[in-house]
Structures are given as structure tokens and as C-alpha cells.
Design a protein around this motif. Structure first.
Motif, PDB file in Angstrom:
ATOM      1  N   GLN A 162       1.603   5.056  -8.362  1.00  0.00           N
ATOM      2  CA  GLN A 162       0.337   5.790  -8.305  1.00  0.00           C
ATOM      3  C   GLN A 162      -0.854   4.829  -8.391  1.00  0.00           C
ATOM      4  O   GLN A 162      -1.844   4.983  -7.668  1.00  0.00           O
ATOM      5  CB  GLN A 162       0.279   6.818  -9.437  1.00  0.00           C
ATOM      6  N   GLN A 165      -1.333   3.144  -5.076  1.00  0.00           N
ATOM      7  CA  GLN A 165      -1.985   4.035  -4.104  1.00  0.00           C
ATOM      8  C   GLN A 165      -3.480   4.137  -4.376  1.00  0.00           C
ATOM      9  O   GLN A 165      -4.292   4.116  -3.445  1.00  0.00           O
ATOM     10  CB  GLN A 165      -1.332   5.419  -4.152  1.00  0.00           C
ATOM     11  N   HIS A 169      -6.459   2.964  -1.917  1.00  0.00           N
ATOM     12  CA  HIS A 169      -7.518   3.888  -1.512  1.00  0.00           C
ATOM     13  C   HIS A 169      -8.891   3.317  -1.851  1.00  0.00           C
ATOM     14  O   HIS A 169      -9.827   3.383  -1.032  1.00  0.00           O
ATOM     15  CB  HIS A 169      -7.317   5.235  -2.215  1.00  0.00           C
TER      16      HIS A 169
END
Length: 310
Positions: A162, A165, A169
């Protein structure tokens, strides 16, 4: 009882300018010439335009030319009047020069900021990614050594996934690598697809030009479209958003439109909301302009132009 016609209030600038010009033509000298500079500075502070001042000068010159007490030699009148007008317009010239220097400085600041943003984005993507891979390898080795801890280690690996990610981003939001690698059009199409995927609002991108542009233009184009698209996705409640880009002579034109709830443009501009100030400053640094059309219940259109020759 008859009503007398209402006469417009005489413009004090006309009379002050005419008197100052007449004195300079008659006597010359730096002190009287300085009066022209003061009149120009006051006119600038009062929001007068150069065409207005030229009109004032023309009227004063016609009055002096028709005055029997004026100079008998037309050449003297014209030369003196030309010098006085140049002195009157000098505050405008200095202001324009200062504005131009400010644009150059702001453009340089933008370029430095983009370079720093690019460095941070690449560090987040590359350096942080390598560290996370190292942590994954260490956790995998630990799971082999301590099988009983494997479930907890797996939970840690999921949290790391997570985090990876989120970092990816964030890196893309700061400075998408596709902008540097493939150019502005691919970056805007990627941005539109990402926004559409998050919001379920269709975003249509149309462009009549596909070639790469000067780096500062590409960056400004992407950033302004990014801001406008983000605003539309967050606030417009639109069912569709469109982005149209084309070229007119040496300028790039862009339109971002939506069919959403719209807004009061004047109040939004006064508040500096929706990132409008940042968009204007970014465009202005490259000689571009921004125009917004919207009203409650009528959607919104954000149009801007960018010169391509800079």
C-alpha cells in the motif's frame, strides 16, 4: 421652466496637460519637462491608458497650434511637443519594463520549481522503490527463518504494498514521468484517464496537434489543464468533461469545459479560488492569457492561450 442641458465635467488632465505643454513649449527647461513626467505618473496611478494620454496630447497640441500666441515656427512646436509627450509616457515605459522583468523572473522561478519537483518525484519513484524492494526481501528471508511469524510478516508486506502504491501515486501527481518521456499530449491523456477512473466522469481529450512543444510550454499546459480538470472533477458535479487543444498561428489554444453546476466567476476571481491565481500567474509568465465563462447552472468553460515562440 426649461431644463438646461447637463454638461460633462471637464477633465482636469486636459487642462493641466495643456498648460504644462504650453509652458514647456514657451520656455523649455528641465523643470517644466519634469512636469510632464509627473502628469504621466499621476495618469498611470489613476488608471489612464496610453491611448487616452495620446488623445489628451493631440487636443492640447491642436489648441496650441491654433493659438496666435504660440510659437511661430511649426517645427519648434512639434519638436517640443514630441519631447514633452515622450517624458509624459516614460512612467508607462518604466512600468512595462518592470512588468517584463517580473515575468522573466517568475518564469525562472517556475522552471526552478519544476526542476526541484522533478527531482523529488524521481526520488520518490526510484529511491523509495528500491528501499521498499530491499525491505520486501528482508521480510521474505525472515519468514523463511521464522515460519511461525509468516502471517504477521505477510500483513507487513501488504502494508508495504500500500505504501508503494501511495508513493507511486504521489510521484505521478508531482511530476508524471510520461510528461518528460512521451510529451504533453500523452501526459494529459493519462491524467484524463486517471481522473475519469477515480470519478466515473467521462473526460474527452481532443487535439489537432501532436508534436512536442518547448519544455516550458509543455509544463505550463499540463499544469493548467491538471488544475482545471481537478477543479471540474471535485466541484462541478458534471456528467462530462471535455479538453480541446489546437493551434492558431503561433499560439496554442486550450478549452476545458464541463456541463456541471457552474459558478459565479467574479466572486471566485476575487477570492482567488479554484487555483485561478496560480493558473493566471503560470500562463502570464509565458505571455499567455486565461478567460473563464461560467454561471450557476450553466457549466463552465476555461479557455487559455499560450504563445509557442517563447
Amino acid at each position: 421652466m426649461g431644463m438646461s442641458a447637463i454638461r460633462p465635467k471637464p477633465d482636469l488632465l486636459d487642462s493641466d496637460y495643456r498648460e504644462a505643454l504650453a509652458a514647456y513649449v514657451a520656455y523649455g527647461g528641465e523643470a517644466l519637462l519634469a512636469r510632464g513626467y509627473e502628469l504621466g505618473r499621476k495618469a498611470l496611478a489613476d488608471g489612464r491608458s496610453i491611448p487616452e494620454l495620446v488623445g489628451v496630447h493631440s487636443r492640447a497640441l491642436r489648441t496650441l497650434a491654433s493659438d496666435d500666441r504660440g510659437p511661430r515656427e511649426p517645427g519648434l512646436l512639434i519638436d517640443s511637443a514630441e519631447t514633452f509627450l515622450a517624458e509624459t509616457l516614460s512612467p508607462f515605459e518604466m512600468t512595462h519594463r518592470g512588468y517584463r522583468d517580473s515575468l522573466i523572473a517568475w518564469r525562472h522561478i517556475n522552471e526552478m520549481l519544476e526542476q526541484e519537483v522533478r527531482r523529488i518525484a524521481h526520488a520518490l519513484h526510484d529511491d523509495s522503490g528500491q528501499l521498499l524492494v530491499s525491505v520486501h526481501l528482508q521480510l521474505a528471508a525472515l519468514a523463511r527463518e521464522i515460519p511461525a511469524a509468516a502471517p504477521k510478516i505477510q500483513e507487513c508486506q501488504q502494508v508495504l504494498d500500500q505504501a508503494e502504491q501511495q508513493l507511486r501515486h504521489l510521484s505521478h501527481e508531482l511530476r508524471p514521468m510520461v510528461l518528460d518521456d512521451l510529451g504533453w499530449l500523452a501526459a494529459i491523456e493519462f491524467l484524463a484517464a486517471a481522473v475519469s477512473g477515480r470519478t466515473r466522469i467521462p473526460v474527452d481529450v481532443r487535439s489537432s496537434i501532436t508534436q512536442r512543444l518547448p519544455a516550458p510550454v509543455e509544463t505550463a499546459l499540463y499544469r493548467v489543464v491538471q488544475e482545471a480538470l481537478t477543479n471540474a472533477a471535485r466541484h462541478s458535479k458534471a456528467s462530462r468533461i471535455g479538453i480541446e487543444i489546437d493551434q492558431e498561428l503561433d499560439s496554442l489554444r486550450c478549452l476545458i469545459s464541463d456541463d456541471g453546476v457552474g459558478f459565479e466567476v467574479e466572486s471566485c476571481v476575487r477570492r482567488g479560488g479554484l487555483g485561478l491565481r496560480g493558473m493566471r500567474e503560470r500562463l502570464g509568465a509565458l505571455g499567455g492569457t486565461l478567460h473563464i465563462v461560467s454561471a450557476p447552472g450553466q457549466g463552465a468553460q476555461i479557455r487559455f492561450n499560450l504563445p509557442l515562440g517563447r
